[in-house]
Design a protein around this motif. Structure first.
Motif, short mmCIF file in Angstrom:
data_model
loop_
_atom_site.label_atom_id
_atom_site.label_comp_id
_atom_site.label_asym_id
_atom_site.label_seq_id
_atom_site.Cartn_x
_atom_site.Cartn_y
_atom_site.Cartn_z
N MET A 1 0.98 -1.26 0.17
CA MET A 1 0.15 -0.16 -0.03
C MET A 1 0.87 1.20 -0.01
O MET A 1 1.78 1.32 0.80
CB MET A 1 -0.86 0.06 1.22
N ALA A 2 0.38 2.38 -0.85
CA ALA A 2 1.28 3.63 -0.72
C ALA A 2 1.46 4.10 0.69
O ALA A 2 2.56 4.69 0.95
CB ALA A 2 0.51 4.71 -1.35
N VAL A 3 0.41 3.91 1.58
CA VAL A 3 0.65 4.35 2.79
C VAL A 3 1.67 3.66 3.69
O VAL A 3 2.20 4.38 4.72
CB VAL A 3 -0.75 4.36 3.80
N ALA A 4 2.22 2.47 3.39
CA ALA A 4 3.07 1.83 3.72
C ALA A 4 4.42 2.06 3.27
O ALA A 4 5.48 1.47 3.81
CB ALA A 4 2.79 0.28 3.98
N ARG A 5 4.57 2.70 2.12
CA ARG A 5 5.89 2.90 1.27
C ARG A 5 6.38 4.12 1.25
O ARG A 5 7.29 4.45 0.83
CB ARG A 5 5.58 2.02 -0.15
N GLU A 6 5.38 5.24 1.12
CA GLU A 6 5.59 6.59 0.72
C GLU A 6 5.42 7.33 1.96
O GLU A 6 4.65 7.02 2.95
CB GLU A 6 4.34 7.11 -0.35
N GLU A 7 6.05 8.37 2.07
CA GLU A 7 6.39 9.46 3.17
C GLU A 7 5.15 10.42 3.13
O GLU A 7 4.93 11.31 2.63
CB GLU A 7 7.55 10.23 3.04
N VAL A 8 4.03 10.12 4.12
CA VAL A 8 2.83 10.67 4.44
C VAL A 8 3.02 12.00 4.96
O VAL A 8 2.33 12.95 4.43
CB VAL A 8 1.89 9.90 5.38
N PHE A 9 3.96 12.10 6.00
CA PHE A 9 4.77 13.34 6.51
C PHE A 9 3.29 13.95 7.18
O PHE A 9 3.10 15.44 7.08
CB PHE A 9 4.83 14.42 5.30
N GLY A 10 2.82 13.00 8.04
CA GLY A 10 1.50 13.65 8.94
C GLY A 10 1.33 12.54 9.98
O GLY A 10 1.86 11.51 10.00
N PRO A 11 0.25 12.92 10.65
CA PRO A 11 0.06 12.20 12.10
C PRO A 11 -0.58 10.77 11.84
O PRO A 11 -1.80 10.43 12.35
CB PRO A 11 -0.56 12.98 13.14
N VAL A 12 0.07 9.83 10.91
CA VAL A 12 -0.80 8.83 10.42
C VAL A 12 0.17 7.62 10.57
O VAL A 12 1.45 7.41 10.29
CB VAL A 12 -1.11 8.72 8.94
N LEU A 13 -0.30 6.74 11.25
CA LEU A 13 0.37 5.37 11.95
C LEU A 13 -0.25 4.26 10.99
O LEU A 13 -1.36 3.93 11.17
CB LEU A 13 0.28 5.04 13.21
N SER A 14 0.78 3.73 10.37
CA SER A 14 0.30 2.28 9.75
C SER A 14 0.62 0.88 10.44
O SER A 14 2.08 1.00 10.64
CB SER A 14 0.87 2.25 8.19
N VAL A 15 0.07 0.14 10.54
CA VAL A 15 0.44 -1.29 11.39
C VAL A 15 0.32 -2.26 10.34
O VAL A 15 -0.70 -2.62 9.81
CB VAL A 15 -0.48 -1.49 12.58
N LEU A 16 1.50 -3.11 10.38
CA LEU A 16 1.87 -4.06 9.43
C LEU A 16 2.19 -5.17 10.48
O LEU A 16 2.49 -5.03 11.52
CB LEU A 16 3.15 -3.93 8.49
N THR A 17 2.08 -6.65 10.14
CA THR A 17 2.45 -7.70 10.90
C THR A 17 3.44 -8.63 10.38
O THR A 17 3.68 -8.65 9.13
CB THR A 17 1.12 -8.51 11.14
N PHE A 18 4.33 -9.41 11.24
CA PHE A 18 5.17 -10.32 10.80
C PHE A 18 5.20 -11.36 11.55
O PHE A 18 4.60 -11.52 12.66
CB PHE A 18 6.66 -9.55 10.82
N ASP A 19 5.89 -12.66 10.94
CA ASP A 19 5.89 -13.72 11.70
C ASP A 19 7.23 -14.31 12.15
O ASP A 19 7.50 -15.20 13.00
CB ASP A 19 5.12 -15.03 10.72
N SER A 20 8.51 -13.75 11.62
CA SER A 20 9.55 -14.14 12.01
C SER A 20 10.65 -13.01 11.88
O SER A 20 10.30 -11.73 11.24
CB SER A 20 10.26 -15.28 10.98
N ILE A 21 11.76 -13.00 12.27
CA ILE A 21 12.91 -12.14 12.49
C ILE A 21 13.14 -11.86 11.02
O ILE A 21 13.20 -10.49 10.31
CB ILE A 21 13.98 -12.45 13.10
N GLU A 22 13.34 -12.83 10.15
CA GLU A 22 13.43 -12.59 8.81
C GLU A 22 12.38 -11.82 8.02
O GLU A 22 12.65 -10.89 7.14
CB GLU A 22 13.67 -14.06 8.02
N ASN A 23 11.12 -12.20 8.39
CA ASN A 23 10.20 -11.61 7.69
C ASN A 23 10.19 -10.09 8.01
O ASN A 23 9.67 -9.30 7.15
CB ASN A 23 8.93 -12.36 8.10
#
Length: 502
Positions: A390-412
């Protein structure tokens, strides 16, 4: 509900009128054009600037060139320059409230935060002054009996310094004192949105004893003023902080004359949190990292990469704490999140959020602009179920917006963190130092915080990997960045001739 503090009217306030500083004199622009700056929180005109043209930029460059080639500054001892910089630091401290007020009303940042930034800047000026006395070269007496080698460090020359609107005084203080400590001269262009405190700095430097022409300060746009500052043949180096897009243009401009370039650009900084982390401390750091300076910060912790097993709990707790964040009048000492810099930027932030929710992300808190009666404000926003593409996870929004993603392992987690173009900073949260070190070694970023976020000290270098920039600011080598090395190869005794008569 987020706590809202409505802006109060600026009663009996008179806008500040500023000229530009060229060759030790305050003067109008060549075309006498005036730029007005309105407070982004109060909709009130707070500053008037004489707007520079290309002709003004060329005058400023000529003054800096003359001051470097013929003036006393590069020829002073390190101790003499250091003493002047220390006096400047004292004067900055004495005018701290004035400087903080200007940054607050022009940028929309909370006054309490602005005061902290000015205090940090004072520390940086004192640190740079100390480094100026310690700048030195090298000697080599191991090259044989007939050779002595000496490597000098000389000031590189005229520096073009271009700074952004989000930290007006702090960022110029991460550049200018180190350039001055090295013996360079400078032309400084602050953002036309937040030039007030930098122009006051010009007053301070003149009072401290910096000679005429050593520091020149002009206000203008990038195309009109920034372009000649990055292409002119009399400029030896460009130090730029701003967006990656403009940084690329700056680098291309500087390449025409092969200038040295230092770039501090964008970031999309992850905080990676593991199930064994101290979640109470992490939640506080996550909210701070996302909303500090209204998220208008290259170091903002705008991506949370959370272990899947704790993601639901983390999102709920961050959303709950976000409800207590105080948004509103930057002049209120209780405010934690102030105004957004321009209406256009607010619309851009809002568009990112709407695009994310339209593509499957879910709002856990906030998500829309706030109407406080005047100015432009954005609600602290938490987006869950964000995908890495998603753009919100890849691009610099430069505003008070926090995107939460998940992972399963250190490598991930490392793969997600490194999957974007930026590499400015990152954070990792775990009680297991092995885990922290694996993340710290694996994430491609200039700074990795472990069990904290956005801590800083002027002794530590700052800068990014990849499209987050080139070079480093702060740290003990920062003065050296504004120097050239020169080798003196000295022969001792008779020299063997190349052509020997037979």
């Amino acid at each position: 509900m987020t706590v809202l503090l409505r802006p109060q009217a600026l009663v009996d306030f008179k806008p500040r009128a500023f000229q530009m500083l060229i060759d030790g004199r305050w003067m109008n622009g060549a075309e006498s054009m005036i730029t007005e700056r309105k407070s982004p929180a109060h909709d009130t005109v707070v500053s008037h600037y004489h707007t520079a043209t290309k002709a003004d930029a060329e005058r400023a460059i000529a003054a800096a060139r003359n001051a470097f080639d013929k003036g006393p500054w590069p020829r002073m001892s390190g101790a003499e320059r250091s003493n002047i910089l220390l006096k400047a630091a004292d004067l900055i401290a004495s005018r701290a409230e004035d400087l903080a007020f200007l940054d607050c009303i022009e940028s929309g940042k909370p006054i309490s935060q602005a005061r902290g930034e000015i205090a940090g800047a004072v520390d940086i000026w004192r640190y740079a002054a100390a480094l100026g006395r310690d700048l030195h070269g090298e000697s080599y007496n191991t090259l044989g009996e007939g050779t002595l080698g000496v490597v000098l460090r000389e000031p590189i020359g005229v520096i073009s310094i271009i700074t952004p609107w989000n930290f007006p005084f702090l960022i110029v203080s991460q550049k200018l004192p180190f350039a001055l400590a090295a013996g360079c001269t400078a032309v400084v262009k602050p953002s036309e949105l937040t030039s007030g405190s930098t122009l006051v700095l010009g007053e301070i430097l003149m009072e401290a004893g910096v000679p005429s022409g050593v520091v020149n300060i002009i206000v203008g746009t990038g195309p009109e003023v920034g372009a000649p500052m990055t292409t002119h043949g009399d400029v030896d180096m460009v130090s730029f902080t701003g967006s990656t897009a403009v940084g690329k243009l700056t680098m291309a401009n500087a390449a025409q004359t092969l200038k040295k370039v230092s770039l501090e650009l964008g970031g999309k900084n992850p905080q990676i949190v593991f199930p064994d982390a101290n979640l109470e401390e992490f939640i506080d750091a996550a909210v701070f990292g996302a909303y500090f300076n209204a998220g208008e910060c290259c170091n903002a912790g705008s991506r949370l990469i959370v272990h899947r097993s704790i993601a639901e709990d983390v999102v709920a707790r961050i959303a709950e704490l976000s409800k207590r964040v105080k948004v509103g009048d930057p002049l209120d000492p209780q405010t934690q999140v102030g105004a957004i810099i321009t209406p256009e930027h607010l619309a851009k932030i809002d568009a990112y959020v709407r695009s994310a929710t339209g593509n499957g992300a879910e709002l856990a808190h906030g998500g829309a602009p706030l109407d406080l009666g005047s100015g432009q404000f954005m609600a602290p926003t938490v987006l869950s179920k964000v995908r890495p593409d998603m753009a919100v996870a890849r691009e610099e929004v430069f505003g008070p917006v926090l995107s939460v993603l998940t992972f399963d392992s250190i490598e991930n987690a490392i793969d997600i963190a490194n999957s974007i173009d930026y590499g400015l900073s990152a954070g990792v949260w775990s009680r297991d130092m092995d885990t922290c070190l694996r993340i710290g070694r694996g994430v491609r970023a200039g700074t990795v915080w472990m069990n904290t976020f956005m801590d800083g000290a002027c002794e530590l270098p700052f800068g990014g990997y990849r499209q987050s920039g080139l070079g480093r600011e702060l740290g003990r080598h920062s003065v050296e960045d504004y120097t050239e090395t020169k080798t003196l190869n000295m022969h001792i005794g008779p020299r063997t001739a190349w052509w020997m008569p037979r």
